[in-house]
Motif scaffolding. Structure first.
Motif, PDB file in Angstrom:
ATOM      1  N   ALA A 110       0.765  -1.274  -0.045  1.00 48.66           N
ATOM      2  CA  ALA A 110       0.134   0.034  -0.005  1.00 48.66           C
ATOM      3  C   ALA A 110       0.915   1.298   0.047  1.00 48.66           C
ATOM      4  N   TYR A 111       0.441   2.132  -0.623  1.00 48.82           N
ATOM      5  CA  TYR A 111       1.281   3.635  -0.718  1.00 48.82           C
ATOM      6  C   TYR A 111       0.237   4.535   0.179  1.00 48.82           C
ATOM      7  N   VAL A 112       0.820   5.073   1.091  1.00 51.42           N
ATOM      8  CA  VAL A 112       0.472   5.933   2.264  1.00 51.42           C
ATOM      9  C   VAL A 112       0.581   7.511   1.641  1.00 51.42           C
ATOM     10  N   LEU A 113      -0.614   8.126   1.632  1.00 45.27           N
ATOM     11  CA  LEU A 113      -0.464   9.678   1.251  1.00 45.27           C
ATOM     12  C   LEU A 113      -0.886  10.271   2.201  1.00 45.27           C
ATOM     13  N   ASN A 114      -0.129  10.946   2.926  1.00 46.43           N
ATOM     14  CA  ASN A 114      -0.736  11.963   4.226  1.00 46.43           C
ATOM     15  C   ASN A 114      -1.382  13.049   3.512  1.00 46.43           C
ATOM     16  N   ALA A 115      -2.679  13.243   4.123  1.00 48.26           N
ATOM     17  CA  ALA A 115      -3.472  14.321   3.596  1.00 48.26           C
ATOM     18  C   ALA A 115      -2.915  15.631   4.336  1.00 48.26           C
ATOM     19  N   PRO A 116      -2.991  16.659   3.867  1.00 49.83           N
ATOM     20  CA  PRO A 116      -2.407  18.170   4.407  1.00 49.83           C
ATOM     21  C   PRO A 116      -3.513  18.508   5.697  1.00 49.83           C
TER      22      PRO A 116
END
Length: 125
Positions: free
Chosen positions: A119-125
């Protein structure tokens, strides 16, 4: 409703992890317009076989998620979509995933193969 299905598919893991909302609740600050999802300032474009046509003017997104084995080349996609990273979902064929990874590399685009890298984790601003 297709919008609800897309939202559930792509946001479920995050909602579970952060207990953000139950399936029947709406997630605040989450918007969808066709294949474009936006959560606060985070923009995601989902590209699949039946995705709508590319936008008429360039669109900058944090990530493009390729799913459902669409017939496309990365160079064609990036004429109007400017992604920070290309995320290739695990449901795409291995040979096509490898082809897209090579195309991304040739265009100096970051890419992530979910089938191989997880899984790729994208951190929300």
């Amino acid at each position: 409703n297709n919008n609800a299905a897309l939202q559930n598919f792509y946001c479920r893991a995050t909602r579970i992890q952060y207990r953000a909302a139950k399936k029947s609740q709406q997630v605040d600050n989450l918007y969808q317009n066709g294949s474009l999802l936006q959560y606060r300032r985070l923009k995601l474009m989902v590209v699949k076989e039946d995705s709508p046509a590319l936008p008429a003017s360039p669109l900058w997104v944090d990530a493009v998620i390729i799913t459902g084995n669409p017939k496309m080349k990365i160079a064609d996609l990036t004429t109007m979509i400017k992604p920070g990273i290309v995320i290739i979902a695990a449901d795409n064929p291995v040979w096509k995933t490898e082809q897209w990874k090579r195309e991304c590399s040739a265009l100096a685009l970051r890419s992530h193969n979910v089938a191989k890298q997880g899984a790729y984790v994208l951190n929300a601003p």
